[in-house]
Design a protein around this motif. Sequence first.
Motif, PDB file in Angstrom:
ATOM      1  N   SER A   1       0.846  -1.190   0.000  1.00  0.00           N
ATOM      2  CA  SER A   1       0.000   0.000   0.000  1.00  0.00           C
ATOM      3  C   SER A   1       0.885   1.244   0.000  1.00  0.00           C
ATOM      4  O   SER A   1       2.108   1.162   0.198  1.00  0.00           O
ATOM      5  CB  SER A   1      -0.896   0.011   1.235  1.00  0.00           C
ATOM      6  N   GLY A   2       0.265   2.417  -0.181  1.00  0.00           N
ATOM      7  CA  GLY A   2       1.036   3.655  -0.208  1.00  0.00           C
ATOM      8  C   GLY A   2       1.795   3.898   1.083  1.00  0.00           C
ATOM      9  O   GLY A   2       2.978   4.252   1.066  1.00  0.00           O
ATOM     10  N   GLY A   3       1.124   3.683   2.221  1.00  0.00           N
ATOM     11  CA  GLY A   3       1.780   3.874   3.509  1.00  0.00           C
ATOM     12  C   GLY A   3       2.893   2.879   3.742  1.00  0.00           C
ATOM     13  O   GLY A   3       3.949   3.216   4.298  1.00  0.00           O
ATOM     14  N   GLU A   4       2.669   1.625   3.316  1.00  0.00           N
ATOM     15  CA  GLU A   4       3.701   0.590   3.465  1.00  0.00           C
ATOM     16  C   GLU A   4       4.913   0.897   2.592  1.00  0.00           C
ATOM     17  O   GLU A   4       6.058   0.684   3.010  1.00  0.00           O
ATOM     18  CB  GLU A   4       3.112  -0.772   3.119  1.00  0.00           C
ATOM     19  N   LYS A   5       4.666   1.416   1.388  1.00  0.00           N
ATOM     20  CA  LYS A   5       5.777   1.793   0.509  1.00  0.00           C
ATOM     21  C   LYS A   5       6.599   2.918   1.142  1.00  0.00           C
ATOM     22  O   LYS A   5       7.834   2.908   1.084  1.00  0.00           O
ATOM     23  CB  LYS A   5       5.248   2.243  -0.851  1.00  0.00           C
ATOM     24  N   LYS A   6       5.906   3.889   1.743  1.00  0.00           N
ATOM     25  CA  LYS A   6       6.620   4.996   2.381  1.00  0.00           C
ATOM     26  C   LYS A   6       7.502   4.478   3.525  1.00  0.00           C
ATOM     27  O   LYS A   6       8.654   4.891   3.673  1.00  0.00           O
ATOM     28  CB  LYS A   6       5.626   6.022   2.917  1.00  0.00           C
ATOM     29  N   LYS A   7       6.960   3.548   4.311  1.00  0.00           N
ATOM     30  CA  LYS A   7       7.752   2.986   5.406  1.00  0.00           C
ATOM     31  C   LYS A   7       8.947   2.192   4.871  1.00  0.00           C
ATOM     32  O   LYS A   7      10.040   2.253   5.435  1.00  0.00           O
ATOM     33  CB  LYS A   7       6.875   2.102   6.288  1.00  0.00           C
ATOM     34  N   ALA A   8       8.741   1.458   3.784  1.00  0.00           N
ATOM     35  CA  ALA A   8       9.851   0.699   3.194  1.00  0.00           C
ATOM     36  C   ALA A   8      10.931   1.648   2.672  1.00  0.00           C
ATOM     37  O   ALA A   8      12.130   1.390   2.820  1.00  0.00           O
ATOM     38  CB  ALA A   8       9.345  -0.201   2.071  1.00  0.00           C
ATOM     39  N   ALA A   9      10.507   2.763   2.062  1.00  0.00           N
ATOM     40  CA  ALA A   9      11.473   3.741   1.559  1.00  0.00           C
ATOM     41  C   ALA A   9      12.267   4.357   2.708  1.00  0.00           C
ATOM     42  O   ALA A   9      13.493   4.506   2.633  1.00  0.00           O
ATOM     43  CB  ALA A   9      10.742   4.828   0.767  1.00  0.00           C
ATOM     44  N   LEU A  10      11.580   4.712   3.780  1.00  0.00           N
ATOM     45  CA  LEU A  10      12.259   5.255   4.954  1.00  0.00           C
ATOM     46  C   LEU A  10      13.211   4.233   5.564  1.00  0.00           C
ATOM     47  O   LEU A  10      14.341   4.554   5.945  1.00  0.00           O
ATOM     48  CB  LEU A  10      11.225   5.683   5.994  1.00  0.00           C
ATOM     49  N   ALA A  11      12.743   2.984   5.655  1.00  0.00           N
ATOM     50  CA  ALA A  11      13.568   1.926   6.250  1.00  0.00           C
ATOM     51  C   ALA A  11      14.827   1.674   5.432  1.00  0.00           C
ATOM     52  O   ALA A  11      15.881   1.356   5.983  1.00  0.00           O
ATOM     53  CB  ALA A  11      12.750   0.646   6.388  1.00  0.00           C
ATOM     54  N   SER A  12      14.730   1.818   4.101  1.00  0.00           N
ATOM     55  CA  SER A  12      15.898   1.590   3.249  1.00  0.00           C
ATOM     56  C   SER A  12      16.966   2.649   3.464  1.00  0.00           C
ATOM     57  O   SER A  12      18.158   2.398   3.244  1.00  0.00           O
ATOM     58  CB  SER A  12      15.482   1.549   1.769  1.00  0.00           C
ATOM     59  N   ILE A  13      16.557   3.840   3.900  1.00  0.00           N
ATOM     60  CA  ILE A  13      17.532   4.874   4.265  1.00  0.00           C
ATOM     61  C   ILE A  13      18.026   4.651   5.688  1.00  0.00           C
ATOM     62  O   ILE A  13      19.216   4.818   5.992  1.00  0.00           O
ATOM     63  CB  ILE A  13      16.906   6.270   4.120  1.00  0.00           C
ATOM     64  N   PHE A  14      17.126   4.245   6.567  1.00  0.00           N
ATOM     65  CA  PHE A  14      17.471   4.012   7.968  1.00  0.00           C
ATOM     66  C   PHE A  14      18.591   2.980   8.107  1.00  0.00           C
ATOM     67  O   PHE A  14      19.468   3.125   8.959  1.00  0.00           O
ATOM     68  CB  PHE A  14      16.224   3.537   8.713  1.00  0.00           C
ATOM     69  N   THR A  15      18.582   1.939   7.290  1.00  0.00           N
ATOM     70  CA  THR A  15      19.611   0.899   7.392  1.00  0.00           C
ATOM     71  C   THR A  15      20.999   1.423   7.029  1.00  0.00           C
ATOM     72  O   THR A  15      22.003   0.805   7.377  1.00  0.00           O
ATOM     73  CB  THR A  15      19.285  -0.318   6.502  1.00  0.00           C
ATOM     74  N   MET A  16      21.057   2.562   6.351  1.00  0.00           N
ATOM     75  CA  MET A  16      22.349   3.168   6.024  1.00  0.00           C
ATOM     76  C   MET A  16      22.806   4.152   7.102  1.00  0.00           C
ATOM     77  O   MET A  16      23.954   4.579   7.103  1.00  0.00           O
ATOM     78  CB  MET A  16      22.262   3.879   4.670  1.00  0.00           C
ATOM     79  N   ASN A  17      21.884   4.534   7.989  1.00  0.00           N
ATOM     80  CA  ASN A  17      22.188   5.414   9.123  1.00  0.00           C
ATOM     81  C   ASN A  17      22.920   6.691   8.699  1.00  0.00           C
ATOM     82  O   ASN A  17      23.996   7.018   9.212  1.00  0.00           O
ATOM     83  CB  ASN A  17      23.020   4.671  10.170  1.00  0.00           C
ATOM     84  N   PRO A  18      22.341   7.472   7.771  1.00  0.00           N
ATOM     85  CA  PRO A  18      23.006   8.704   7.358  1.00  0.00           C
ATOM     86  C   PRO A  18      22.928   9.770   8.438  1.00  0.00           C
ATOM     87  O   PRO A  18      22.034   9.747   9.291  1.00  0.00           O
ATOM     88  CB  PRO A  18      22.201   9.132   6.121  1.00  0.00           C
ATOM     89  N   GLN A  19      23.830  10.718   8.386  1.00  0.00           N
ATOM     90  CA  GLN A  19      23.801  11.851   9.310  1.00  0.00           C
ATOM     91  C   GLN A  19      22.752  12.866   8.881  1.00  0.00           C
ATOM     92  O   GLN A  19      22.142  13.543   9.705  1.00  0.00           O
ATOM     93  CB  GLN A  19      25.170  12.521   9.383  1.00  0.00           C
ATOM     94  N   VAL A  20      22.541  12.990   7.578  1.00  0.00           N
ATOM     95  CA  VAL A  20      21.597  13.971   7.035  1.00  0.00           C
ATOM     96  C   VAL A  20      20.453  13.234   6.337  1.00  0.00           C
ATOM     97  O   VAL A  20      20.686  12.340   5.525  1.00  0.00           O
ATOM     98  CB  VAL A  20      22.295  14.918   6.036  1.00  0.00           C
ATOM     99  N   TRP A  21      19.231  13.627   6.679  1.00  0.00           N
ATOM    100  CA  TRP A  21      18.038  13.092   6.025  1.00  0.00           C
ATOM    101  C   TRP A  21      17.388  14.218   5.223  1.00  0.00           C
ATOM    102  O   TRP A  21      17.069  15.274   5.777  1.00  0.00           O
ATOM    103  CB  TRP A  21      17.031  12.579   7.050  1.00  0.00           C
ATOM    104  N   THR A  22      17.197  13.989   3.933  1.00  0.00           N
ATOM    105  CA  THR A  22      16.442  14.923   3.102  1.00  0.00           C
ATOM    106  C   THR A  22      15.182  14.206   2.628  1.00  0.00           C
ATOM    107  O   THR A  22      15.242  13.064   2.186  1.00  0.00           O
ATOM    108  CB  THR A  22      17.272  15.402   1.900  1.00  0.00           C
ATOM    109  N   LEU A  23      14.045  14.895   2.728  1.00  0.00           N
ATOM    110  CA  LEU A  23      12.764  14.260   2.427  1.00  0.00           C
ATOM    111  C   LEU A  23      11.904  15.220   1.606  1.00  0.00           C
ATOM    112  O   LEU A  23      11.752  16.398   1.955  1.00  0.00           O
ATOM    113  CB  LEU A  23      12.011  13.871   3.711  1.00  0.00           C
TER     114      LEU A  23
END
Length: 224
Positions: A144-166
């Motif tokens: 679903s749209g919400g699940e896709k958004k969470k997956a996209a966020l999680a794919s960045i989270f696993t890289m643990n960047p210092q800066v998040w741009t959204l």
Amino acid sequence: MKQIECHDVCYAYDGEPVLRHVEFAIAKGEAVALTGPNGAGKSTLLRLLNGLIFPELGSYFFEGQEITKTRMAEHKFSKYFHQRMGYVWQNPDVQLFCSSVAEELAFGPVQMGLSAAEIDGRVQDALELFGLIRLQNRAPYTLSGGEKKKAALASIFTMNPQVWTLDEPLASLDDKTQDWLVEFLQALKEAGKTLLFSTHEERLLKQLADRQLLLSSQHEISFN
């Protein structure tokens, strides 16, 4: 030292100015909202800050180093940059491309050259945090749209960047998912991450932003 600096940045599509003499700086740990009308260049600026396009005039510095096409062509530097800077697109379909959610979450850490144990640990932590455990073997396009958004966020989270741009992080989400995402972004801020997000949402301006960068319809930027 400022973490992000733009000095007199200009950019045009097919000769039509999109960013015009953009000048600002962001310090580590700040949460900054990028605001302005549709077509003012907010998404273009986020793409430029992530090294996907480059200033035609002016200069952009990240952690004291100028970001140019030549510099980003250097594998070692590009790898360092993308470990430090995360980008969550407005449309998750643009961002998600692997055959399963678990593979999507592992892709960034694999590119970082982490050990198998470290990759697995990061993926499992993210699956749990984002409520994706039951979806880990699903293809992202089936979510679903919400699940896709969470997956996209999680794919960045696993890289643990210092800066998040959204880019418009609350767009097309139901109220429950919006509430969850605001809490998540607040937690990132409290953890000392730098946040830069485009938005039209008043709640993000009130609850999250330390200040605003306003892009006008003339493609110029000012501080609020």
